[in-house]
Enzyme design. Structure first.
Site, short mmCIF file in Angstrom:
data_model
loop_
_atom_site.label_atom_id
_atom_site.label_comp_id
_atom_site.label_asym_id
_atom_site.label_seq_id
_atom_site.Cartn_x
_atom_site.Cartn_y
_atom_site.Cartn_z
CG ASP A 165 -0.29 0.02 2.54
OD1 ASP A 165 0.69 -0.73 2.71
OD2 ASP A 165 -0.73 0.77 3.43
CD GLU B 168 4.18 0.58 6.66
OE1 GLU B 168 5.07 0.93 7.47
OE2 GLU B 168 3.72 1.37 5.81
#
Length: 393
Positions: free
Chosen positions: A77, A143
């Site tokens: 991400d 994350e």
């Protein structure tokens, strides 16, 4: 030392950057592309999904699965580009002045591309039974919003009893080993007062003003830590920090506001306990509640934990730290104020080091970039790691 990465690294990075994997979006298109890429080389992948199935972690092993794995880990991400001015397309790969531009180029799709480019060579060595360790490839989701996804990946490894010798998290460190970082916690504080016409302020309870008193208390805690708190000389900011990052409240200038909400964070050193700061804020809130309820019995202050990522500190003598020391040509390593998934791995008893291409200074910025020379250095680093993990014949 080459200053140019291989064509395969750039081709893979171009594909990875084309996926908009902003944390609010699904990462499945990227994950499924990686699954297909690995399958082309005979490598099977295991996925672990979030609750609604819109996101997934990926784990793939190369070599004898009974051998302890050196896990190469990255998050898929990226942070949003909203409100940023970009000269280059955010979700395309652009090259200029020895740099690759694109959201996630440094943080941290550059590292993932370098790892995936090594897969054909690693598969060949596995077929020759040359590995003394297996190689694990771990890709996570979410994350950037609190290291939320990697916990399920780690739980899956534990449930399947996958032996792990250590983990290398490829966050951008300019290819220098990071052996410690702070933890981070975010809390939302909601203050509920009583609305009133602003000409009748004594009849209301001003939620913004009480929130401001709490924020001032948080700032005093931060100032105390800066002046008198524990110090760790490895860190660029060598003490625990607190700050308020978001606030909202009120409806109009002539209405005593009923509600106010803010989010504050704590970044604490390994060995410290952030709960002591949260307890202090909670104790002060309890005293304010008593004061507020003298006017409005319904008044209240509540807290919600949003993020809690543990700090990380590697142990001297662990295998991955020894590899990093030799490959980076240094003893010890750096400590940083930002947080990574190393804290989650370490919490699960997995030895870690953080090391990857690019600079954290470029992460999250408009026109994020990674230097071509850094990608080339990462390729060479991974090749040197390979040499340490295979049998010489």
């Amino acid at each position: 030392m080459s200053t140019q990465p291989s064509a395969s690294v750039l081709a893979i990075l171009q594909r990875l950057l084309s996926f908009d994997t902003t944390s609010r979006e699904s990462n499945l298109d990227l994950i499924h592309w990686v699954v297909g890429y690995l399958a082309e080389h005979g490598v099977a992948a295991t996925l672990t999904h979030n609750d609604d199935g819109s996101k997934a972690n990926l784990y793939a092993a190369i070599g004898d699965a009974t051998l302890p794995a050196i896990v190469l880990s990255g998050h898929t991400d990226v942070v949003p580009v909203d409100g940023q001015r970009w000269q280059y397309p955010a979700f395309e790969m652009s090259q200029a002045d020895g740099r690759v531009y694109g959201r996630g180029s440094a943080d941290m799709k550059g590292f993932i591309a370098c790892v995936l480019a090594q897969v054909p060579q690693w598969v060949r060595l596995a077929a020759e039974q040359r590995w003394q360790r297996s190689i694990g490839i771990a890709l996570s989701y979410d994350e950037e919003v609190g290291c939320l996804g990697v916990g399920r990946l780690i739980a899956d490894l534990q449930a399947r009893q996958v032996p792990v010798a250590g983990c290398i998290i490829g966050e951008p460190t300019n290819m220098r080993p990071v052996i410690a970082h702070k933890g981070i916690a975010h809390y939302r504080c909601s203050v509920q007062g009583r609305a009133a016409h602003s000409s009748l302020t004594p009849q209301g309870v001003n939620a913004i003003e009480y929130a401001a008193r709490l924020i001032t208390h948080i700032r005093k805690l931060a100032d105390t830590e800066a002046s008198f708190g524990n110090r760790h000389p490895l860190y660029d900011v060598p003490f625990t920090t607190l700050q308020t990052g978001l606030i909202s409240g009120g409806n109009a200038a002539n209405i005593v506001p009923k509600s106010c909400e803010f989010v504050f964070e704590v970044r604490w050193l390994p060995g410290d306990h952030h709960e002591r700061f949260v307890s202090s804020v909670g104790d002060y809130a309890a005293s304010l509640i008593q004061e507020m309820r003298q006017v409005a019995p319904e008044a209240d202050i509540s807290f919600e934990q949003l993020v809690n990522c543990p700090p990380f500190q590697s142990e001297e003598g662990c295998e991955v730290r020894e590899h990093a020391a030799v490959l980076c040509g240094c003893h010890g390593g750096d400590a940083v104020a930002y947080t990574t998934e190393a804290g989650r791995f370490a919490e699960a008893g997995i030895a870690c080091v953080v090391c990857g291409p690019g600079s954290i200074v470029q992460a999250h910025r408009p026109d994020e970039f990674v230097e071509l020379a850094q990608l080339a250095a990462c390729e060479e680093w991974l090749s040197a790691l390979q040499s340490r993990l295979v049998l010489i014949v």
